[in-house]
Design a protein around this motif. Sequence first.
Motif, PDB file in Angstrom:
ATOM      1  N   VAL A  17      24.084   2.251  53.370  1.00  0.00           N
ATOM      2  CA  VAL A  17      23.559   0.899  53.537  1.00  0.00           C
ATOM      3  C   VAL A  17      23.811   0.485  54.985  1.00  0.00           C
ATOM      4  N   GLY A  18      22.748   0.362  55.760  1.00  0.00           N
ATOM      5  CA  GLY A  18      22.928   0.038  57.173  1.00  0.00           C
ATOM      6  C   GLY A  18      21.602  -0.161  57.866  1.00  0.00           C
ATOM      7  N   MET A  19      21.664  -0.303  59.174  1.00  0.00           N
ATOM      8  CA  MET A  19      20.481  -0.605  59.968  1.00  0.00           C
ATOM      9  C   MET A  19      19.654   0.642  60.246  1.00  0.00           C
ATOM     10  N   ALA A  20      18.339   0.464  60.241  1.00  0.00           N
ATOM     11  CA  ALA A  20      17.395   1.498  60.666  1.00  0.00           C
ATOM     12  C   ALA A  20      16.241   0.782  61.361  1.00  0.00           C
ATOM     13  N   TYR A  21      15.824   1.313  62.496  1.00  0.00           N
ATOM     14  CA  TYR A  21      14.720   0.661  63.190  1.00  0.00           C
ATOM     15  C   TYR A  21      13.943   1.659  64.046  1.00  0.00           C
ATOM     16  N   ALA A  22      12.674   1.323  64.258  1.00  0.00           N
ATOM     17  CA  ALA A  22      11.813   2.136  65.110  1.00  0.00           C
ATOM     18  C   ALA A  22      12.199   1.921  66.568  1.00  0.00           C
ATOM     19  N   VAL A  23      12.159   3.010  67.339  1.00  0.00           N
ATOM     20  CA  VAL A  23      12.573   2.973  68.743  1.00  0.00           C
ATOM     21  C   VAL A  23      11.448   3.549  69.607  1.00  0.00           C
ATOM     22  N   VAL A  24      11.098   2.848  70.659  1.00  0.00           N
ATOM     23  CA  VAL A  24      10.188   3.363  71.681  1.00  0.00           C
ATOM     24  C   VAL A  24      11.007   3.568  72.947  1.00  0.00           C
ATOM     25  N   ALA A  78       4.151  -1.144  60.243  1.00  0.00           N
ATOM     26  CA  ALA A  78       4.124   0.196  60.848  1.00  0.00           C
ATOM     27  C   ALA A  78       5.524   0.689  61.179  1.00  0.00           C
ATOM     28  N   GLU A  79       6.403  -0.216  61.607  1.00  0.00           N
ATOM     29  CA  GLU A  79       7.767   0.195  61.941  1.00  0.00           C
ATOM     30  C   GLU A  79       8.526   0.636  60.694  1.00  0.00           C
ATOM     31  N   GLY A  80       8.266  -0.030  59.559  1.00  0.00           N
ATOM     32  CA  GLY A  80       8.868   0.409  58.309  1.00  0.00           C
ATOM     33  C   GLY A  80       8.371   1.777  57.892  1.00  0.00           C
ATOM     34  N   VAL A  81       7.088   2.022  58.092  1.00  0.00           N
ATOM     35  CA  VAL A  81       6.518   3.342  57.794  1.00  0.00           C
ATOM     36  C   VAL A  81       7.147   4.402  58.698  1.00  0.00           C
ATOM     37  N   ALA A  82       7.409   4.045  59.957  1.00  0.00           N
ATOM     38  CA  ALA A  82       8.037   4.994  60.881  1.00  0.00           C
ATOM     39  C   ALA A  82       9.414   5.423  60.373  1.00  0.00           C
ATOM     40  N   ASP A 105      10.309   5.483  57.171  1.00  0.00           N
ATOM     41  CA  ASP A 105      10.041   6.363  56.023  1.00  0.00           C
ATOM     42  C   ASP A 105       9.693   7.784  56.476  1.00  0.00           C
ATOM     43  N   VAL A 106       8.842   7.887  57.475  1.00  0.00           N
ATOM     44  CA  VAL A 106       8.410   9.202  57.954  1.00  0.00           C
ATOM     45  C   VAL A 106       9.589   9.975  58.541  1.00  0.00           C
ATOM     46  N   ALA A 107      10.407   9.290  59.349  1.00  0.00           N
ATOM     47  CA  ALA A 107      11.554   9.963  59.941  1.00  0.00           C
ATOM     48  C   ALA A 107      12.570  10.352  58.873  1.00  0.00           C
ATOM     49  N   ALA A 108      12.772   9.483  57.884  1.00  0.00           N
ATOM     50  CA  ALA A 108      13.698   9.813  56.797  1.00  0.00           C
ATOM     51  C   ALA A 108      13.241  11.073  56.069  1.00  0.00           C
ATOM     52  N   TYR A 109      11.958  11.150  55.754  1.00  0.00           N
ATOM     53  CA  TYR A 109      11.407  12.348  55.098  1.00  0.00           C
ATOM     54  C   TYR A 109      11.609  13.579  55.971  1.00  0.00           C
ATOM     55  N   ARG A 110      11.401  13.408  57.264  1.00  0.00           N
ATOM     56  CA  ARG A 110      11.551  14.525  58.203  1.00  0.00           C
ATOM     57  C   ARG A 110      12.968  15.104  58.152  1.00  0.00           C
ATOM     58  N   TYR A 111      13.966  14.261  57.964  1.00  0.00           N
ATOM     59  CA  TYR A 111      15.352  14.717  57.987  1.00  0.00           C
ATOM     60  C   TYR A 111      15.963  14.882  56.595  1.00  0.00           C
ATOM     61  N   GLY A 112      15.153  14.823  55.563  1.00  0.00           N
ATOM     62  CA  GLY A 112      15.661  15.047  54.219  1.00  0.00           C
ATOM     63  C   GLY A 112      16.407  13.882  53.619  1.00  0.00           C
ATOM     64  N   VAL A 113      16.073  12.667  54.037  1.00  0.00           N
ATOM     65  CA  VAL A 113      16.710  11.451  53.535  1.00  0.00           C
ATOM     66  C   VAL A 113      15.706  10.700  52.665  1.00  0.00           C
ATOM     67  N   ASN A 114      16.153  10.208  51.505  1.00  0.00           N
ATOM     68  CA  ASN A 114      15.298   9.447  50.599  1.00  0.00           C
ATOM     69  C   ASN A 114      15.392   7.964  50.972  1.00  0.00           C
ATOM     70  N   SER A 115      14.266   7.352  51.344  1.00  0.00           N
ATOM     71  CA  SER A 115      14.264   5.951  51.763  1.00  0.00           C
ATOM     72  C   SER A 115      13.752   5.005  50.686  1.00  0.00           C
ATOM     73  N   ALA A 116      13.661   5.470  49.434  1.00  0.00           N
ATOM     74  CA  ALA A 116      13.095   4.641  48.370  1.00  0.00           C
ATOM     75  C   ALA A 116      13.949   3.404  48.072  1.00  0.00           C
ATOM     76  N   MET A 117      15.238   3.435  48.414  1.00  0.00           N
ATOM     77  CA  MET A 117      16.106   2.285  48.146  1.00  0.00           C
ATOM     78  C   MET A 117      16.036   1.222  49.232  1.00  0.00           C
ATOM     79  N   CYS A 118      15.269   1.440  50.286  1.00  0.00           N
ATOM     80  CA  CYS A 118      15.164   0.441  51.352  1.00  0.00           C
ATOM     81  C   CYS A 118      14.384  -0.782  50.851  1.00  0.00           C
ATOM     82  N   SER A 148       9.897  -5.453  60.350  1.00  0.00           N
ATOM     83  CA  SER A 148      10.992  -4.491  60.457  1.00  0.00           C
ATOM     84  C   SER A 148      11.686  -4.596  61.817  1.00  0.00           C
ATOM     85  N   PRO A 149      12.963  -4.243  61.881  1.00  0.00           N
ATOM     86  CA  PRO A 149      13.643  -4.206  63.175  1.00  0.00           C
ATOM     87  C   PRO A 149      13.018  -3.158  64.092  1.00  0.00           C
ATOM     88  N   ARG A 150      13.196  -3.343  65.386  1.00  0.00           N
ATOM     89  CA  ARG A 150      12.615  -2.417  66.352  1.00  0.00           C
ATOM     90  C   ARG A 150      13.417  -2.485  67.650  1.00  0.00           C
TER      91      ARG A 150
END
Length: 298
Positions: free
Chosen positions: A6-13, A64-68, A70-83, A90-92
């Motif tokens: 349980v913690g922060m996740a955000y899209a980064v440019v 779109a940032e929330g989708v980002a 989800d995509v990164a979580a899937y890429r690293y084998g993390v389940n984001s369904a509880m977000c 979304s944070p960014r």
Amino acid sequence: MRVVVVGMAYAVVTLPVDTFPVEYRAVRDVPISASVGGSGFTAARTLAALGDEVYLAAPLGEDAEGVAVDVAAYRYGVNSAMCPRSLPRSPRAVVLECDGQRQISRDLGEAPTAHVDLDLGALATSELVIVDGVLPTAALISSAQATGVPVAAALGTVREPPLLEQQPYLAAELLVMSHDGRDEEHLVRTWRRRSAARLVVVTLGERGAVGMVPHSEEVIHVPARHLGGGLRPAGVGATYAATLAHYVFARGCDARGAMEYAATAAAWTIAHPGEPDGLREDVLEAAAARPDEAAQAS
């Protein structure tokens, strides 16, 4: 080990710049990269690389940032369904980089005040809950305790004994915090005395980390590791905390052993900034057995 983070996740440019302060130019042609950061996401990604079954619960929006994330979580084998998707946005973050210097501008919006609620089924089937020091998690810690699930808390930078708003964290079984002062022994002793934790750790950057366990006055000091050059990437503290939790709860290591693995994980991450999913158990344990500056990924 089944873990809920349980913690922060955000899209980064990330945007490279020529100088600080940034000079104005109407148009710049530069390579712009997109990624996902945040203490919660980094901890989840680290645990997944170490072989744990990981569920991320980070407050997001339907954008779109929330989708980002989800995509990164899937890429690293993390389940984001509880977000939870309850935020208006979304944070960014935007990162400016120049010659080893980094300026991070974050737009967290309403995320730091968002409550993440997990149902009893999710908690009861978990073996560990990890919370960061950003989100309000008092109710979540109480619920985890009620279901017999241990909690690890990564609090970020702490300069004082527990404040009133930090009291809920004293119920956690593992406490990890960083400290930029010089009286770290007093800090770790105070948190150890007031908390129910089986291990309290204060990280000290290049000076390593100190820790204490119950029923002992010994302050355990584990020096920092140096496994190669490289800039210190964002999220090294979350990598340290997640690795420490893995070796305490999933592998049953004693305090010193777990702290040594966590120090190795932080050093490996600095030496391999472009390989966040390469920190597998076999790589980490091989690195831990080799001298500083000589360890490399298998």
